[in-house]
Each structure stands twice: as C-alpha cells, then as structure tokens.
Design an enzyme around this catalytic site. Sequence first.
Site, short mmCIF file in Angstrom:
data_model
loop_
_atom_site.label_atom_id
_atom_site.label_comp_id
_atom_site.label_asym_id
_atom_site.label_seq_id
_atom_site.Cartn_x
_atom_site.Cartn_y
_atom_site.Cartn_z
N ARG A 100 -5.55 -8.15 10.96
CA ARG A 100 -5.56 -7.16 9.79
C ARG A 100 -6.77 -6.24 10.13
NH1 ARG A 100 -5.54 -8.06 3.27
NH2 ARG A 100 -3.29 -8.05 4.07
N HIS A 127 2.25 -2.48 6.53
CA HIS A 127 2.26 -3.90 6.07
C HIS A 127 3.39 -4.71 6.40
CE1 HIS A 127 0.28 -7.37 4.53
NE2 HIS A 127 0.11 -7.13 3.50
N GLN A 130 4.53 -8.22 4.90
CA GLN A 130 4.70 -8.05 3.30
C GLN A 130 6.17 -7.51 3.27
OE1 GLN A 130 2.08 -8.27 0.67
NE2 GLN A 130 4.06 -8.48 -0.37
N ASP A 219 2.14 -0.27 -6.02
CA ASP A 219 0.85 -0.92 -5.24
C ASP A 219 -0.52 -0.18 -5.59
OD1 ASP A 219 -1.09 -2.22 -3.39
OD2 ASP A 219 -0.37 -0.88 -1.63
N CYS A 259 2.72 -5.87 -4.27
CA CYS A 259 2.37 -6.81 -3.03
C CYS A 259 0.97 -7.59 -3.37
CB CYS A 259 2.02 -5.89 -1.81
SG CYS A 259 0.75 -4.72 -1.98
N ARG A 287 5.48 -14.76 1.35
CA ARG A 287 4.61 -14.42 2.41
C ARG A 287 4.55 -15.83 3.42
NH1 ARG A 287 1.02 -10.63 2.09
NH2 ARG A 287 0.89 -11.00 4.45
N1 NVA Z 1 -2.30 -0.80 0.01
C1 NVA Z 1 -3.16 -1.90 0.01
C2 NVA Z 1 -2.12 -3.19 0.14
C3 NVA Z 1 -3.03 -4.50 0.18
C4 NVA Z 1 -2.18 -5.90 0.22
C5 NVA Z 1 -4.30 -1.91 0.77
O1 NVA Z 1 -4.02 -1.55 1.85
O2 NVA Z 1 -5.30 -2.20 0.48
N1 CP Z 2 -0.29 -8.66 -0.23
C1 CP Z 2 -1.59 -8.84 0.44
O1 CP Z 2 -1.41 -8.68 1.80
O2 CP Z 2 -2.61 -9.65 0.07
P1 CP Z 2 -4.21 -9.85 0.68
O3 CP Z 2 -4.68 -8.42 0.67
O4 CP Z 2 -4.76 -10.58 -0.31
O5 CP Z 2 -3.85 -10.61 1.86
#
Ligand code: NVA
Ligand code: CP
Length: 302
Positions: A100, A127, A130, A219, A259, A287
Amino acid sequence: MPRSFTKISDLSEEEIQFVFRSCSEIKSGKTEPRPLKEKSVACIFTKQSLRTRVSFEVAISELGGSPIYITGDEIKLGVRESIADAARVLSRYVALIMIRTFKQSDVEELAEYAAVPVVNGLTDLVHPCQILGDYFTATERLPNLKVYKVAYVGDGNNIANSWLNLASRLPLDLRIGTAASTPPDEQILNRAKENPESRILITDDPKEAVAQADVVYTDVWASMGQKDQADKKSRLLEKFQVNASLLAGASPDCLVMHCLPAERGKEITDEVMDGPNSVVFDQAENRLHIQKAIMAFLLRQP
Ligand code: NVA
Ligand code: CP
C-alpha cells in the site's frame, strides 16, 4: 514474470469470475487452500490501514503463511535503494509482496522486477482488492442481477477509478456522481468506455447518478495524502452526501456501500450507514475472503 495484481484490469473477465467462484468456495469452507504453507509474505505499508492490514495478515496466516509487516519509513522504497533492487531482494525471501503506497508507478515497478506476485493494497490511483470484494458482496446480496446499476457518489478517487476498471472488464451500468473539478482518472475512464457491454455516466447531479441504482457507494471526500484539501473538497462535494433523501431515488432494495473508514456526517449520514440497506461491514468481512482468493489465484501452480 509471475502474475501480479496491480489493478483490476490485470485480470481478464474469466479470471475475475474464477476469483469470485474461488472466494465463494473459500468463504463457505468448501475449499481451504494452503498455497502459502511454510512461506512468508512481505506487507509494505506507506499509508495507514485497519482493514487491509488485518485482513491480509489473517488471510496469509489462514493460507498457511506468515505475514511480515514493513512500514514505508523502514525500507524507504526508492530512496534507500532502487525499487528494482528492493524487489529483487524481497523475492529471495518471500512468496508474495503486498504493498500500500502513494504512487501506482511504484507498485508497477515493484511488480516488474519482483520474481514473486505483487498485490496492490491501495495507491492514490486504485484500490483493486477493495472493489473485487465489493462486487463479490453485491453478488451475494443481489444474486439475480445480470448488470448491476452502481452509483458511486463523491470524490473521483481511487475507489471510483477501480469501479471504472471493473467496468472495463465486466458489464456494469456505472454512474459516477461527482463535481466537475473532482473527476476520476481520464485514461481509466476512457478505457472503461471502450467496453461495449458497460454503460458509463459521469454526472454532477447526485440524483441522476442514484436513480434506481442497485448499489449506492460512497467514500471519504479527502483520501489519505490529501487531507490538507479536506475543507475545499467538503465544499465541492457537499451535495453528494449519501443521506436518506438521496437514497429515496435508488432502488428500494439497494445496497449502501462504503469501503471505510467513513467520516460519518460528511459523505454519509449515520441514518444511512446504520440503516437497513447498509452492507458496509459485510464488505469489510469480504476483504478477508477475496484476498485469500486473489493470493491463491496468483500463487497457483501452472
Ligand atoms: N479513498 C480512500 C480509501 C481508503 C480505503 C483513501 O485513499 O484514503
Ligand atoms: N477499506 C480499506 O482499505 O480500509 P483500510 O484503509 O483501513 O485498510
């Protein structure tokens, strides 16, 4: 080069359907694959996480392996040494790398030089784990639909882009309701539009986006790495809040998805997130199952 999963469009439609079938078998306990028996997986996190970290670590353990949590600060990918060298070194120790981070190009570079599969656990651009998990949740809850009407309302971010990537592979009626200044990625949008089986609508009218929708998805308005833009995005996206009044225009059986983590009272109200249409915690659970299916797919023996 081993198969990696850096974005949904790395897989064909048949492969995505295979992963969904495998996910269903794993979730029901019909199969218990152990492709990671006595192996380790590097889990690199340059951004925060709850769901992705824990679901990957549990999935890796339940597939027989051991996760190794590595922070971005620790390895300083591309700074302490090149991404290519880090990929070559990690490949000598582990069976798979999950990452990530911010830049999609860093994940793709890691995948290019790794001798083991690389899985994208979120970048600024996409993502993918997800959205595969979320589509799987939709198929569990509304199994009789052929083409899902999915309304994504809010910021044109990594989640919106991943829905578009899915639409480039599976037939989807995808409506993205967002402000003119917060659109999804143009290249990804154009590729989704090339799939004649999908219908793609981009609108700045949230009601048009959710009309008769089977899935209403939102989101956070400011993603990780953009929290300094939170006030500006809140002003731009205020009318895209998923609340009871907006939901009234969707199908009565619609699934409300997020998400997570959610900023309750901003992009989604408590009433909707805790309401009867919400499946947000099923999404979080899935997930775990989908990541097992994705890793088992990538680690399958030829
Ligand atoms: N769009 C959000 C998703 C988190 C799972 C982010 O990138 O922070
Ligand atoms: N939805 C998701 O990826 O959550 P986290 O950012 O907590 O991993």
